[in-house]
Design a protein around this motif. Structure first.
Motif, PDB file in Angstrom:
ATOM      1  N   PRO A 222       0.813  -1.230   0.000  1.00 11.11           N
ATOM      2  CA  PRO A 222       0.000   0.000   0.000  1.00 11.11           C
ATOM      3  C   PRO A 222       0.841   1.272   0.000  1.00 11.11           C
ATOM      4  O   PRO A 222       0.331   2.358  -0.269  1.00 11.11           O
ATOM      5  CB  PRO A 222      -0.812  -0.110   1.297  1.00 11.11           C
ATOM      6  CG  PRO A 222      -0.058  -1.051   2.161  1.00 11.11           C
ATOM      7  CD  PRO A 222       0.696  -1.976   1.257  1.00 11.11           C
ATOM      8  N   LEU A 230     -10.893  -3.747  -4.577  1.00 15.46           N
ATOM      9  CA  LEU A 230     -12.332  -3.617  -4.834  1.00 15.46           C
ATOM     10  C   LEU A 230     -12.556  -2.607  -5.960  1.00 15.46           C
ATOM     11  O   LEU A 230     -12.058  -1.479  -5.881  1.00 15.46           O
ATOM     12  CB  LEU A 230     -13.067  -3.163  -3.569  1.00 15.46           C
ATOM     13  CG  LEU A 230     -13.126  -4.194  -2.457  1.00 15.46           C
ATOM     14  CD1 LEU A 230     -13.724  -3.591  -1.188  1.00 15.46           C
ATOM     15  CD2 LEU A 230     -13.925  -5.417  -2.880  1.00 15.46           C
ATOM     16  N   ARG A 279     -18.404   3.790   4.895  1.00 12.01           N
ATOM     17  CA  ARG A 279     -17.640   2.577   4.593  1.00 12.01           C
ATOM     18  C   ARG A 279     -17.400   1.765   5.874  1.00 12.01           C
ATOM     19  O   ARG A 279     -17.379   0.547   5.846  1.00 12.01           O
ATOM     20  CB  ARG A 279     -16.315   2.910   3.905  1.00 12.01           C
ATOM     21  CG  ARG A 279     -15.910   1.742   3.058  1.00 12.01           C
ATOM     22  CD  ARG A 279     -14.641   1.829   2.260  1.00 12.01           C
ATOM     23  NE  ARG A 279     -14.184   3.033   1.687  1.00 12.01           N
ATOM     24  CZ  ARG A 279     -14.517   3.481   0.482  1.00 12.01           C
ATOM     25  NH1 ARG A 279     -15.369   2.792  -0.257  1.00 12.01           N
ATOM     26  NH2 ARG A 279     -13.998   4.588   0.017  1.00 12.01           N
TER      27      ARG A 279
HETATM   28  N1  LIG Z   1       1.889  -2.916  11.049  1.00 15.10           N
HETATM   29  C1  LIG Z   1       2.127  -2.395   9.876  1.00 15.10           C
HETATM   30  O1  LIG Z   1       3.232  -2.460   9.339  1.00 15.10           O
HETATM   31  C2  LIG Z   1       1.005  -1.682   9.175  1.00 15.10           C
HETATM   32  C3  LIG Z   1       1.151  -1.269   7.839  1.00 15.10           C
HETATM   33  C4  LIG Z   1       0.092  -0.625   7.231  1.00 15.10           C
HETATM   34  C5  LIG Z   1      -1.091  -0.387   7.935  1.00 15.10           C
HETATM   35  N2  LIG Z   1      -1.179  -0.767   9.239  1.00 15.10           N
HETATM   36  C6  LIG Z   1      -2.440  -0.547  10.023  1.00 15.10           C
HETATM   37  O2  LIG Z   1      -3.502  -1.084   9.300  1.00 15.10           O
HETATM   38  C7  LIG Z   1      -4.505  -0.097   9.102  1.00 15.10           C
HETATM   39  C8  LIG Z   1      -5.214  -0.360   7.809  1.00 15.10           C
HETATM   40  O3  LIG Z   1      -4.312  -0.223   6.706  1.00 15.10           O
HETATM   41  P1  LIG Z   1      -4.831   0.416   5.365  1.00 15.10           P
HETATM   42  O4  LIG Z   1      -5.306   1.784   5.632  1.00 15.10           O
HETATM   43  O5  LIG Z   1      -3.801   0.238   4.319  1.00 15.10           O
HETATM   44  O6  LIG Z   1      -6.084  -0.562   5.105  1.00 15.10           O
HETATM   45  P2  LIG Z   1      -7.271  -0.639   4.054  1.00 15.10           P
HETATM   46  O7  LIG Z   1      -8.532  -0.614   4.839  1.00 15.10           O
HETATM   47  O8  LIG Z   1      -7.012  -1.819   3.186  1.00 15.10           O
HETATM   48  O9  LIG Z   1      -7.153   0.654   3.158  1.00 15.10           O
HETATM   49  C9  LIG Z   1      -7.779   1.861   3.484  1.00 15.10           C
HETATM   50  C10 LIG Z   1      -7.744   2.784   2.312  1.00 15.10           C
HETATM   51  O10 LIG Z   1      -8.426   2.165   1.236  1.00 15.10           O
HETATM   52  C11 LIG Z   1      -9.524   2.973   0.864  1.00 15.10           C
HETATM   53  N3  LIG Z   1     -10.638   2.054   0.613  1.00 15.10           N
HETATM   54  C12 LIG Z   1     -11.123   1.107   1.402  1.00 15.10           C
HETATM   55  N4  LIG Z   1     -12.131   0.457   0.840  1.00 15.10           N
HETATM   56  C13 LIG Z   1     -12.290   1.001  -0.334  1.00 15.10           C
HETATM   57  C14 LIG Z   1     -13.198   0.743  -1.355  1.00 15.10           C
HETATM   58  N5  LIG Z   1     -14.161  -0.186  -1.250  1.00 15.10           N
HETATM   59  N6  LIG Z   1     -13.079   1.466  -2.467  1.00 15.10           N
HETATM   60  C15 LIG Z   1     -12.125   2.413  -2.558  1.00 15.10           C
HETATM   61  N7  LIG Z   1     -11.248   2.710  -1.581  1.00 15.10           N
HETATM   62  C16 LIG Z   1     -11.339   2.006  -0.477  1.00 15.10           C
HETATM   63  C17 LIG Z   1      -9.834   3.871   2.026  1.00 15.10           C
HETATM   64  O11 LIG Z   1     -10.415   5.083   1.583  1.00 15.10           O
HETATM   65  P3  LIG Z   1     -11.638   5.767   2.400  1.00 15.10           P
HETATM   66  O12 LIG Z   1     -11.043   6.392   3.624  1.00 15.10           O
HETATM   67  O13 LIG Z   1     -12.171   6.740   1.432  1.00 15.10           O
HETATM   68  O14 LIG Z   1     -12.609   4.683   2.728  1.00 15.10           O
HETATM   69  C18 LIG Z   1      -8.451   4.091   2.598  1.00 15.10           C
HETATM   70  O15 LIG Z   1      -7.762   5.128   1.930  1.00 15.10           O
HETATM   71  C19 LIG Z   1      -3.752   1.225   9.183  1.00 15.10           C
HETATM   72  O16 LIG Z   1      -4.573   2.307   9.530  1.00 15.10           O
HETATM   73  C20 LIG Z   1      -2.736   0.930  10.260  1.00 15.10           C
HETATM   74  O17 LIG Z   1      -3.352   1.082  11.522  1.00 15.10           O
HETATM   75  C21 LIG Z   1      -0.168  -1.429   9.859  1.00 15.10           C
END
Ligand SMILES: NC(=O)c1ccc[n+]([C@@H]2O[C@H](COP(=O)([O-])OP(=O)(O)OC[C@H]3O[C@@H](n4cnc5c(N)ncnc54)[C@H](OP(=O)(O)O)[C@@H]3O)[C@@H](O)[C@H]2O)c1
Length: 308
Positions: A222, A230, A279
């Protein structure tokens, strides 16, 4: 919201957790609305890291939730430490300093859970043990865990750290399911057989460590080269299969993508990254869906994964 035991800690947590890595990307009003919705839906587990948003996300969160002792009692706060600018750092001094910084920004005097963010090649488990003991004794951290760690790295820590490691945060989605593929293709020549994590999924199940699935809607990395699967043209078969199930269960495609993770018997806790209240409601609907075995495998294959 359905809850699970985080590891064997006795801490009951919502089966879907909120990642706060992107809270700095939205307007304050939107962030306020989002956090309010999260609490209304029972998703009161918030994942942070000292580094998120250039070290701004924790303070933004505390501000938009209006952190007070009464608010603090209603929520579960997890943060991570161990990443410095350009390198990793599990030294005692850094861990202690990072936690103090997180507590200050989050306007609280304790974290429910602290995770070591990414393996530090120079880690001395003795130092981590001293840091964890101090944090526990001073009441600054109640439970400990890791993130992006493989089984041998966890075992090395467990040799000296006396606190149970209750969670391991790892990237997992239907389109990024290497930890599942490796277990299906044991000892075979196919790509799916490549074991990238030393069997971390089964290891965590064996040792009561909850896997928290980060980036549950993303393929690839990411932070570069990946994206949301999706609606993506890269995944037509997967989207068609998801849409069919969304129709059947009368939910959105978002809910089906999460239901796939939740269906795994390891009691994996997805960490959603959305900051959009609608969402989030779609995500929460996933907690009530139990995909059939055939549906689960169907989605796995539609994402381009194969079976032996
Ligand atoms: N431990 C690690 O190394 C690590 C690394 C990365 C992340 N994390 C944790 O994991 C959490 C989640 O990671 P992530 O944010 O990458 O997860 P994610 O939920 O897969 O991605 C979220 C992003 O995708 C967009 N999104 C989600 N569903 C969508 C859809 N149906 N259509 C279009 N866009 C969509 C969201 O936009 P909208 O806001 O517009 O919905 C948001 O920008 C982070 O906040 C963090 O706490 C941990």
């Amino acid at each position: 919201m359905r809850t699970i035991n985080l590891g064997n800690s006795g801490l009951q947590v919502p089966v879907i957790a909120i990642g706060c890595m992107r809270i700095n990307k939205v307007e304050r009003k939107e962030a306020e609305r989002f956090v309010k919705t999260a609490l209304e839906l029972g998703t009161n587990f918030f994942d942070h890291a000292d580094r998120y948003g250039g070290a701004t996300c924790e303070a933004i969160f505390a501000d938009v939730i209006g952190m007070t002792p009464a608010v603090r009692e209603k929520i579960i706060l997890q943060s991570k430490c161990g990443i410095q600018q350009g390198y990793f750092d599990f030294s005692k001094d850094h861990i202690l300093e990072a936690v103090d910084g997180s507590l200050k920004k989050l306007k609280t005097d304790y974290l429910d859970v602290l995770l070591l963010h990414r393996p530090d090649a120079l880690m001395e488990p003795e130092e981590v043990a001293v840091a964890f003991n101090e944090l526990q004794t001073k009441g600054k951290v109640r439970h400990f865990g890791v993130s992006n760690h493989n089984p041998t790295q966890i075992q090395l820590l467990r040799k000296l750290v006396k606190q149970p490691l209750v969670a391991n945060q790892l990237q997992l989605s239907i389109a990024n399911a290497t930890m599942i593929s490796a277990g299906l293709h044991v000892n075979m020549l196919e790509d799916g057989a490549v074991n990238r994590d030393c069997g971390v999924l089964d290891f965590c199940r064996l040792h009561d460590i909850t896997i928290q699935a980060w980036s549950p809607f993303q393929y690839g990395n990411p932070f570069g080269g990946g994206g949301v699967f999706l609606g993506s043209e890269k995944y037509p078969a997967l989207n068609a299969a998801i849409d069919e199930l969304a129709k059947k269960y009368e939910v959105t495609n978002t809910a089906i993508a999460l239901a796939w993770i939740l269906r795994h018997p390891a009691h994996i806790q997805p960490l959603t990254g959305t900051m959009n209240s609608d969402r989030l409601r779609d995500c929460v609907a996933a907690a009530d869906i139990v995909l059939t075995r055939e549906e689960w495998y169907g989605l796995y294959k539609a994402a381009g994964n194969t079976l032996p």
